[in-house]
Design a protein around this motif. Structure first.
Motif, PDB file in Angstrom:
ATOM      1  N   PHE A  13       0.818  -1.211   0.000  1.00  0.00           N
ATOM      2  CA  PHE A  13       0.000   0.000   0.000  1.00  0.00           C
ATOM      3  C   PHE A  13       0.853   1.264   0.000  1.00  0.00           C
ATOM      4  O   PHE A  13       0.438   2.286  -0.552  1.00  0.00           O
ATOM      5  CB  PHE A  13      -1.004  -0.012   1.158  1.00  0.00           C
ATOM      6  N   LYS A  14       2.050   1.211   0.562  1.00  0.00           N
ATOM      7  CA  LYS A  14       2.971   2.353   0.449  1.00  0.00           C
ATOM      8  C   LYS A  14       3.325   2.598  -1.011  1.00  0.00           C
ATOM      9  O   LYS A  14       3.434   3.738  -1.455  1.00  0.00           O
ATOM     10  CB  LYS A  14       4.244   2.114   1.258  1.00  0.00           C
ATOM     11  N   THR A  15       3.513   1.519  -1.751  1.00  0.00           N
ATOM     12  CA  THR A  15       3.815   1.645  -3.179  1.00  0.00           C
ATOM     13  C   THR A  15       2.672   2.360  -3.894  1.00  0.00           C
ATOM     14  O   THR A  15       2.896   3.156  -4.801  1.00  0.00           O
ATOM     15  CB  THR A  15       4.051   0.260  -3.809  1.00  0.00           C
ATOM     16  N   LEU A  16       1.453   2.097  -3.490  1.00  0.00           N
ATOM     17  CA  LEU A  16       0.291   2.732  -4.102  1.00  0.00           C
ATOM     18  C   LEU A  16       0.078   4.155  -3.600  1.00  0.00           C
ATOM     19  O   LEU A  16      -0.748   4.880  -4.151  1.00  0.00           O
ATOM     20  CB  LEU A  16      -0.975   1.916  -3.813  1.00  0.00           C
ATOM     21  N   GLY A  17       0.835   4.561  -2.593  1.00  0.00           N
ATOM     22  CA  GLY A  17       0.599   5.822  -1.904  1.00  0.00           C
ATOM     23  C   GLY A  17       1.123   7.062  -2.590  1.00  0.00           C
ATOM     24  O   GLY A  17       1.631   7.961  -1.919  1.00  0.00           O
ATOM     25  N   HIS A  18       1.000   7.150  -3.888  1.00  0.00           N
ATOM     26  CA  HIS A  18       1.420   8.357  -4.606  1.00  0.00           C
ATOM     27  C   HIS A  18       0.399   8.623  -5.704  1.00  0.00           C
ATOM     28  O   HIS A  18       0.069   7.714  -6.478  1.00  0.00           O
ATOM     29  CB  HIS A  18       2.810   8.160  -5.212  1.00  0.00           C
ATOM     30  N   PRO A  19      -0.111   9.859  -5.797  1.00  0.00           N
ATOM     31  CA  PRO A  19      -1.157  10.153  -6.790  1.00  0.00           C
ATOM     32  C   PRO A  19      -0.759   9.825  -8.232  1.00  0.00           C
ATOM     33  O   PRO A  19      -1.588   9.320  -8.997  1.00  0.00           O
ATOM     34  CB  PRO A  19      -1.396  11.658  -6.626  1.00  0.00           C
ATOM     35  N   ALA A  20       0.483  10.079  -8.604  1.00  0.00           N
ATOM     36  CA  ALA A  20       0.909   9.787  -9.974  1.00  0.00           C
ATOM     37  C   ALA A  20       0.889   8.287 -10.233  1.00  0.00           C
ATOM     38  O   ALA A  20       0.485   7.840 -11.318  1.00  0.00           O
ATOM     39  CB  ALA A  20       2.308  10.356 -10.238  1.00  0.00           C
ATOM     40  N   ARG A  21       1.291   7.496  -9.254  1.00  0.00           N
ATOM     41  CA  ARG A  21       1.283   6.041  -9.445  1.00  0.00           C
ATOM     42  C   ARG A  21      -0.153   5.528  -9.550  1.00  0.00           C
ATOM     43  O   ARG A  21      -0.440   4.646 -10.373  1.00  0.00           O
ATOM     44  CB  ARG A  21       2.041   5.350  -8.317  1.00  0.00           C
ATOM     45  N   ILE A  22      -1.047   6.072  -8.750  1.00  0.00           N
ATOM     46  CA  ILE A  22      -2.457   5.670  -8.837  1.00  0.00           C
ATOM     47  C   ILE A  22      -2.996   6.006 -10.225  1.00  0.00           C
ATOM     48  O   ILE A  22      -3.666   5.197 -10.865  1.00  0.00           O
ATOM     49  CB  ILE A  22      -3.305   6.354  -7.745  1.00  0.00           C
ATOM     50  N   ARG A  23      -2.703   7.213 -10.713  1.00  0.00           N
ATOM     51  CA  ARG A  23      -3.198   7.624 -12.035  1.00  0.00           C
ATOM     52  C   ARG A  23      -2.647   6.712 -13.130  1.00  0.00           C
ATOM     53  O   ARG A  23      -3.382   6.313 -14.035  1.00  0.00           O
ATOM     54  CB  ARG A  23      -2.830   9.090 -12.315  1.00  0.00           C
ATOM     55  N   VAL A  24      -1.369   6.375 -13.050  1.00  0.00           N
ATOM     56  CA  VAL A  24      -0.765   5.459 -14.023  1.00  0.00           C
ATOM     57  C   VAL A  24      -1.493   4.125 -13.997  1.00  0.00           C
ATOM     58  O   VAL A  24      -1.862   3.573 -15.046  1.00  0.00           O
ATOM     59  CB  VAL A  24       0.745   5.263 -13.756  1.00  0.00           C
ATOM     60  N   LEU A  25      -1.726   3.593 -12.812  1.00  0.00           N
ATOM     61  CA  LEU A  25      -2.396   2.297 -12.704  1.00  0.00           C
ATOM     62  C   LEU A  25      -3.829   2.364 -13.221  1.00  0.00           C
ATOM     63  O   LEU A  25      -4.313   1.411 -13.848  1.00  0.00           O
ATOM     64  CB  LEU A  25      -2.357   1.798 -11.253  1.00  0.00           C
ATOM     65  N   GLU A  26      -4.507   3.486 -12.980  1.00  0.00           N
ATOM     66  CA  GLU A  26      -5.857   3.646 -13.534  1.00  0.00           C
ATOM     67  C   GLU A  26      -5.829   3.616 -15.059  1.00  0.00           C
ATOM     68  O   GLU A  26      -6.658   2.950 -15.688  1.00  0.00           O
ATOM     69  CB  GLU A  26      -6.478   4.962 -13.057  1.00  0.00           C
TER      70      GLU A  26
END
Length: 116
Positions: A13-26
Motif C-alpha cells: 500500500f505504500k507503493t500505491l501511496g502516490h497520486p501519480a502512481r495511482i493515475r498510471v495504474l488507472e
C-alpha cells in the motif's frame, strides 16, 4: 525469516501511496499505454513519470514491452485494476456518508440560527 503478511501488505500500500502512481495504474487498467501517451494524462515531468514507473516495475505491478523506440506499459495482473475499482467504490461510500453528515449538521445549525 520472511516478513509477516501484514508488513508485506503495508509495503504494497505504500507503493500505491502516490497520486501519480495511482493515475498510471488507472490508465493501465483501461489498456496498455506508451509512456508518451501517459505524460499528458498524468501531468508530471517525463523524468518524474519515469521514476514512478520504475517504482511500479520494482513492485511488479506493471510490465513493459518495447516496440521500436517506444516503451509500452501494462498491468501485470487484472487484480490491480480490480483493487482500484474497490477503492473507488469504498471512497464513494465514505464521501457520501460525510456529505450526509455535513447536510445534517448544516440543517441543525440552520434550526438554531434562523435567518430573519
Amino acid at each position: 525469516m520472511s516478513k509477516p503478511r501484514y508488513q508485506l501488505k503495508a509495503e504494497f500500500f505504500k507503493t500505491l501511496g502516490h497520486p501519480a502512481r495511482i493515475r498510471v495504474l488507472e490508465l493501465l487498467g483501461e489498456r496498455e499505454h506508451a509512456v508518451a501517451e501517459m505524460l499528458p494524462e498524468v501531468g508530471i515531468e517525463p523524468a518524474h513519470l519515469s521514476q514512478q514507473l520504475a517504482v511500479l516495475r520494482r513492485a511488479n505491478l506493471v510490465k513493459t514491452r518495447k516496440e521500436g523506440s517506444n516503451v509500452h506499459y501494462s498491468l501485470t495482473s487484472p487484480h490491480v485494476a480490480e483493487l482500484l475499482r474497490v477503492a473507488r467504490t469504498t471512497l464513494s461510500g465514505v464521501l457520501a456518508e460525510q456529505a450526509e453528515l455535513l447536510a445534517d449538521l448544516q440543517a441543525a445549525q440552520g434550526e438554531r440560527h434562523p435567518r430573519a
